[in-house]
Motif scaffolding. Structure first.
Motif, PDB file in Angstrom:
ATOM      1  N   SER A  75       0.819  -1.097  -0.019  1.00  0.00           N
ATOM      2  CA  SER A  75       0.025  -0.048   0.020  1.00  0.00           C
ATOM      3  C   SER A  75       0.775   1.476   0.114  1.00  0.00           C
ATOM      4  O   SER A  75       0.437   2.357  -0.448  1.00  0.00           O
ATOM      5  CB  SER A  75      -0.949   0.066   1.257  1.00  0.00           C
ATOM      6  N   LEU A  76       1.854   1.377   0.655  1.00  0.00           N
ATOM      7  CA  LEU A  76       3.015   2.481   0.706  1.00  0.00           C
ATOM      8  C   LEU A  76       3.617   2.530  -0.685  1.00  0.00           C
ATOM      9  O   LEU A  76       3.673   3.576  -1.087  1.00  0.00           O
ATOM     10  CB  LEU A  76       3.938   2.264   1.913  1.00  0.00           C
ATOM     11  N   ALA A  77       3.969   1.512  -1.232  1.00  0.00           N
ATOM     12  CA  ALA A  77       4.719   1.397  -2.348  1.00  0.00           C
ATOM     13  C   ALA A  77       3.456   2.061  -3.663  1.00  0.00           C
ATOM     14  O   ALA A  77       4.227   2.900  -4.148  1.00  0.00           O
ATOM     15  CB  ALA A  77       5.245   0.100  -3.063  1.00  0.00           C
ATOM     16  N   SER A  78       2.468   1.875  -3.588  1.00  0.00           N
ATOM     17  CA  SER A  78       1.441   2.074  -4.407  1.00  0.00           C
ATOM     18  C   SER A  78       0.929   3.303  -4.028  1.00  0.00           C
ATOM     19  O   SER A  78      -0.045   4.109  -4.501  1.00  0.00           O
ATOM     20  CB  SER A  78       0.170   1.252  -4.660  1.00  0.00           C
ATOM     21  N   SER A  79       1.478   4.118  -2.981  1.00  0.00           N
ATOM     22  CA  SER A  79       0.991   5.516  -2.695  1.00  0.00           C
ATOM     23  C   SER A  79       2.361   6.135  -3.050  1.00  0.00           C
ATOM     24  O   SER A  79       2.278   7.575  -3.196  1.00  0.00           O
ATOM     25  CB  SER A  79       0.785   5.676  -1.160  1.00  0.00           C
ATOM     26  N   LEU A  80       3.331   5.787  -3.723  1.00  0.00           N
ATOM     27  CA  LEU A  80       4.475   6.375  -3.884  1.00  0.00           C
ATOM     28  C   LEU A  80       4.491   6.322  -5.437  1.00  0.00           C
ATOM     29  O   LEU A  80       5.224   7.202  -6.025  1.00  0.00           O
ATOM     30  CB  LEU A  80       5.852   5.629  -3.179  1.00  0.00           C
ATOM     31  N   PRO A 107      10.276  -6.754 -12.135  1.00  0.00           N
ATOM     32  CA  PRO A 107      10.396  -7.205 -10.830  1.00  0.00           C
ATOM     33  C   PRO A 107      11.572  -6.712 -10.040  1.00  0.00           C
ATOM     34  O   PRO A 107      11.405  -6.607  -8.735  1.00  0.00           O
ATOM     35  CB  PRO A 107      10.242  -8.577 -10.815  1.00  0.00           C
ATOM     36  N   LYS A 108      12.599  -6.611 -10.645  1.00  0.00           N
ATOM     37  CA  LYS A 108      13.669  -6.411  -9.838  1.00  0.00           C
ATOM     38  C   LYS A 108      13.774  -4.747  -9.326  1.00  0.00           C
ATOM     39  O   LYS A 108      14.190  -4.703  -8.261  1.00  0.00           O
ATOM     40  CB  LYS A 108      15.315  -6.317 -10.790  1.00  0.00           C
ATOM     41  N   GLU A 109      13.530  -4.013 -10.219  1.00  0.00           N
ATOM     42  CA  GLU A 109      13.176  -2.460  -9.716  1.00  0.00           C
ATOM     43  C   GLU A 109      11.881  -2.407  -8.713  1.00  0.00           C
ATOM     44  O   GLU A 109      12.109  -1.572  -7.688  1.00  0.00           O
ATOM     45  CB  GLU A 109      12.893  -1.479 -10.984  1.00  0.00           C
ATOM     46  N   ALA A 110      11.045  -3.207  -8.951  1.00  0.00           N
ATOM     47  CA  ALA A 110       9.755  -3.105  -8.024  1.00  0.00           C
ATOM     48  C   ALA A 110      10.352  -3.807  -6.717  1.00  0.00           C
ATOM     49  O   ALA A 110       9.973  -3.366  -5.531  1.00  0.00           O
ATOM     50  CB  ALA A 110       8.586  -4.091  -8.450  1.00  0.00           C
ATOM     51  N   GLN A 111      11.214  -4.683  -6.672  1.00  0.00           N
ATOM     52  CA  GLN A 111      11.776  -5.393  -5.348  1.00  0.00           C
ATOM     53  C   GLN A 111      12.510  -4.151  -4.780  1.00  0.00           C
ATOM     54  O   GLN A 111      12.746  -3.981  -3.461  1.00  0.00           O
ATOM     55  CB  GLN A 111      12.423  -6.499  -5.770  1.00  0.00           C
ATOM     56  N   LYS A 112      13.316  -3.563  -5.243  1.00  0.00           N
ATOM     57  CA  LYS A 112      14.136  -2.353  -4.699  1.00  0.00           C
ATOM     58  C   LYS A 112      13.199  -1.353  -4.046  1.00  0.00           C
ATOM     59  O   LYS A 112      13.363  -1.025  -2.864  1.00  0.00           O
ATOM     60  CB  LYS A 112      14.844  -1.613  -6.022  1.00  0.00           C
ATOM     61  N   VAL A 113      12.000  -1.041  -4.742  1.00  0.00           N
ATOM     62  CA  VAL A 113      10.799   0.033  -4.102  1.00  0.00           C
ATOM     63  C   VAL A 113      10.460  -0.771  -2.822  1.00  0.00           C
ATOM     64  O   VAL A 113      10.313  -0.428  -1.797  1.00  0.00           O
ATOM     65  CB  VAL A 113       9.878   0.195  -5.170  1.00  0.00           C
ATOM     66  N   MET A 114      10.208  -2.068  -2.953  1.00  0.00           N
ATOM     67  CA  MET A 114       9.680  -2.605  -1.708  1.00  0.00           C
ATOM     68  C   MET A 114      10.713  -2.957  -0.771  1.00  0.00           C
ATOM     69  O   MET A 114      10.468  -2.845   0.460  1.00  0.00           O
ATOM     70  CB  MET A 114       9.274  -4.262  -1.994  1.00  0.00           C
TER      71      MET A 114
END
Length: 345
Positions: A150-155, A169-176
């Motif tokens: 939820s925080l990631a999808s608010s950023l 997925p690699k960049e998404a994992q960085k965000v997570m």
């Protein structure tokens, strides 16, 4: 005599207190309505930015005998704002909301701010928790974290973020990873300030949206990391997941929280059968609470208790038009059930 804090603590340890706790954690599961603001004499949006006002308003539900806990903040935007999103604080009827995302794509993960706990609304929350802990020593003092997805999808715009979970997925994992690091620091600071319990609410990290595979890869992994590190520091971590849960029952069985809070759509009896070892919290419809029909609310409370919830709670955040008289029915149901059980014994 058990205090409110002891009632919740006993439940989360898998034991039976004299009655079922009745709570509304805060954060996504906002416990406030305009009628409660009127009782407290303080209002949004001032309470989002001033620690004394926040503490006074948060304590209103406990002081008026509605819930066993006091929880802050009152929304899911504190972390997002601190990490670079633009936020409109709303008004007394409207919760804060993100108006501009911090980044356009997960590829821009390096541009995310680190949440600074010494300023802004994060600091306000920490100071409010310290005030609450001092003023209400018998209450269950609840800190709150926005769930990692939820925080990631608010950023990042959610419509982009969900696609990029699959495509990048690699960049998404960085965000997570960054999100989870910041949430962990904020959670630890809340505990240090005086929060005895933490609730993590992840309405955007549902099995319905992500599917079992992505839920396990991104949501479960990050939530479990938070639970694993925060649980030893406090008296319990509650996790709220929205939506239907059947597709992710196997993943939820591996969730390392102290209790699982669920949406009104979830059948508690089925959930209890699927997850017999979990402490289950829920799940009185907030639409029904806002609707104000006494018999409907009473029946929903009894159904929750009959089906096996160990913590009685609204299924989501209270609508701001909900009347105090409707909210009070939850605690009344919890106390009536305790009296019925005592009579049987």
């Amino acid at each position: 005599m058990y205090t409110s804090e002891q009632i919740l603590d006993t439940t989360l340890r898998g034991e039976k207190p004299p009655r079922i706790p009745c709570i509304c954690p805060g954060g996504m599961m906002n416990m406030l309505s305009v009628s409660l603001m009127e009782l407290a004499g303080v209002y949004w949006p001032q309470a989002h930015q001033d620690p004394e006002t926040m503490a006074q308003l948060a304590g209103a539900a406990y002081v008026n005998g509605l819930f066993d806990n006091i929880g802050v903040p009152f929304c899911m935007t504190v972390e997002a704002q601190g990490m670079g999103a633009q936020v409109d604080l709303g008004d007394r009827y409207t919760e804060p909301r993100v108006t501009e995302y911090a980044i356009h794509s997960v590829e821009e993960w390096a541009q995310l701010n680190t949440l600074d706990l010494t300023k802004g609304r994060a600091k306000t929350v920490l100071e409010a928790i310290a005030l609450i802990r001092q003023k209400y020593p018998q209450a269950a003092v609840m800190g709150n974290l926005t769930g990692p997805v939820s925080l990631a999808s608010s950023l990042v715009d959610a419509s982009h973020f969900y696609k990029e979970l699959r495509k990048k997925p690699k960049e998404a994992q960085k965000v997570m990873d960054i999100v989870t690091d910041n949430l962990l620091a904020f959670g630890m600071a809340q505990i240090e300030a005086g929060a005895e319990f933490i609730t993590i609410s992840d309405p955007s990290g549902t099995g319905e949206i992500l599917g079992p595979k992505l839920f396990e890869q991104f949501a479960l992994t990050s939530i479990n990391r938070l639970c694993r590190q925060l649980k030893p520091l406090c008296k319990g971590v509650i996790v709220h997941i929205c939506g239907q849960l059947q597709p992710i029952f196997p993943q939820l069985e591996r969730l390392e929280c102290s209790a699982l809070s669920v949406d009104a759509i979830v059948n508690i009896k089925q959930l209890r059968q699927a997850l017999p070892h979990k402490v289950i919290m829920g799940n009185v419809s907030t639409f029904a609470l806002a609707g104000g029909q006494k018999k409907v609310i009473q029946n929903l409370c009894r159904t929750c208790l009959d089906q096996g919830v160990q913590i009685l709670a609204p299924a989501c955040g209270l609508g701001t038009t909900t009347e105090v008289s409707s909210i009070r029915l939850l605690m009344e149901a919890a106390k009536e059930r305790a009296e019925e059980n005592h009579a049987v014994c």
